[in-house]
Design a protein around this motif. Structure first.
Motif, PDB file in Angstrom:
ATOM      1  N   SER A   2       0.831  -1.205   0.000  1.00 46.68           N
ATOM      2  CA  SER A   2       0.000   0.000   0.000  1.00 46.68           C
ATOM      3  C   SER A   2       0.866   1.255   0.000  1.00 46.68           C
ATOM      4  CB  SER A   2      -0.913   0.003   1.228  1.00 46.68           C
ATOM      5  OG  SER A   2      -0.164   0.295   2.386  1.00 46.68           O
ATOM      6  N   THR A   3       0.221   2.388  -0.268  1.00 42.44           N
ATOM      7  CA  THR A   3       0.917   3.671  -0.266  1.00 42.44           C
ATOM      8  C   THR A   3       1.517   3.978   1.100  1.00 42.44           C
ATOM      9  OG1 THR A   3      -0.621   4.456  -1.940  1.00 42.44           O
ATOM     10  CG2 THR A   3       0.649   6.119  -0.779  1.00 42.44           C
ATOM     11  N   ILE A   4       0.811   3.616   2.158  1.00 44.51           N
ATOM     12  CA  ILE A   4       1.329   3.844   3.523  1.00 44.51           C
ATOM     13  C   ILE A   4       2.576   3.010   3.747  1.00 44.51           C
ATOM     14  CG2 ILE A   4       0.849   3.511   5.978  1.00 44.51           C
ATOM     15  CD1 ILE A   4      -2.067   4.305   5.346  1.00 44.51           C
ATOM     16  N   ASP A   5       2.551   1.736   3.326  1.00 48.02           N
ATOM     17  CA  ASP A   5       3.729   0.889   3.466  1.00 48.02           C
ATOM     18  C   ASP A   5       4.903   1.436   2.655  1.00 48.02           C
ATOM     19  OD1 ASP A   5       2.322  -0.817   5.111  1.00 48.02           O
ATOM     20  OD2 ASP A   5       1.850  -2.248   3.518  1.00 48.02           O
ATOM     21  N   ASP A   6       4.625   1.921   1.439  1.00 43.55           N
ATOM     22  CA  ASP A   6       5.678   2.505   0.611  1.00 43.55           C
ATOM     23  C   ASP A   6       6.295   3.722   1.293  1.00 43.55           C
ATOM     24  OD1 ASP A   6       5.223   0.627  -1.364  1.00 43.55           O
ATOM     25  OD2 ASP A   6       4.037   1.971  -2.637  1.00 43.55           O
ATOM     26  N   ALA A   7       5.465   4.573   1.855  1.00 40.65           N
ATOM     27  CA  ALA A   7       5.952   5.771   2.537  1.00 40.65           C
ATOM     28  C   ALA A   7       6.783   5.406   3.761  1.00 40.65           C
ATOM     29  CB  ALA A   7       4.779   6.669   2.937  1.00 40.65           C
ATOM     30  N   GLN A   8       6.346   4.390   4.501  1.00 38.92           N
ATOM     31  CA  GLN A   8       7.098   3.952   5.675  1.00 38.92           C
ATOM     32  C   GLN A   8       8.440   3.347   5.264  1.00 38.92           C
ATOM     33  OE1 GLN A   8       4.161   1.378   7.451  1.00 38.92           O
ATOM     34  NE2 GLN A   8       3.470   2.984   8.856  1.00 38.92           N
ATOM     35  N   ALA A   9       8.449   2.577   4.170  1.00 43.15           N
ATOM     36  CA  ALA A   9       9.694   1.983   3.691  1.00 43.15           C
ATOM     37  C   ALA A   9      10.666   3.070   3.245  1.00 43.15           C
ATOM     38  CB  ALA A   9       9.414   1.008   2.555  1.00 43.15           C
ATOM     39  N   SER A  11      10.723   6.185   4.218  1.00 40.14           N
ATOM     40  CA  SER A  11      11.139   6.900   5.416  1.00 40.14           C
ATOM     41  C   SER A  11      12.246   6.147   6.148  1.00 40.14           C
ATOM     42  CB  SER A  11       9.930   7.102   6.332  1.00 40.14           C
ATOM     43  OG  SER A  11      10.305   7.763   7.500  1.00 40.14           O
ATOM     44  N   GLU A  12      12.144   4.835   6.202  1.00 39.18           N
ATOM     45  CA  GLU A  12      13.167   4.016   6.868  1.00 39.18           C
ATOM     46  C   GLU A  12      14.476   4.025   6.082  1.00 39.18           C
ATOM     47  OE1 GLU A  12      14.885   1.576   9.814  1.00 39.18           O
ATOM     48  OE2 GLU A  12      13.220   2.992   9.803  1.00 39.18           O
ATOM     49  N   ARG A  15      16.048   7.395   6.794  1.00 37.19           N
ATOM     50  CA  ARG A  15      16.602   7.441   8.148  1.00 37.19           C
ATOM     51  C   ARG A  15      17.918   6.676   8.220  1.00 37.19           C
ATOM     52  NH1 ARG A  15      17.563   4.681  12.193  1.00 37.19           N
ATOM     53  NH2 ARG A  15      16.637   2.762  11.449  1.00 37.19           N
TER      54      ARG A  15
END
Length: 94
Positions: A2-9, A11-12, A15
């Motif tokens: 999902s888009t949320i998972d892509d954004a979290q990936a 972001s990681e 970082r």
């Protein structure tokens, strides 16, 4: 994914890439390669230099087989990889 998972990936990756740069590479690279680009593979902490985003990422992929999703790119000694400027000039007011 999902888009949320892509954004979290992403972001990681960002970082981890920033952390690797700050801890392992910053002092060395800012002394010798100011304003060049560094591509960092966040999974194995390897890096490659280039004069463009494509040069740096291609070099890293050739040398290490890095997955493009795990590459973080920074301009050495700068806050951003690219700066954008408007071609418009400021008009004088009377």
């Amino acid at each position: 994914m999902s888009t949320i998972d892509d954004a979290q990936a992403l972001s990681e990756v960002a970082r981890c890439g920033d952390e690797i740069y700050e801890q392992d590479l910053k002092e060395k690279l800012e002394a010798t390669d100011l304003e060049r680009l560094v591509a960092i593979d966040v999974t194995n902490r390897k890096f490659a230099l280039g004069d463009s985003v494509l040069d740096a990422s291609d070099a890293l992929q050739r040398e290490t087989g890095a997955d493009p999703e795990n590459i973080w790119i920074l301009r050495i000694g700068c806050e951003a990889v690219h700066y954008f400027r408007s071609p418009r000039t400021r008009l004088e007011t009377s």
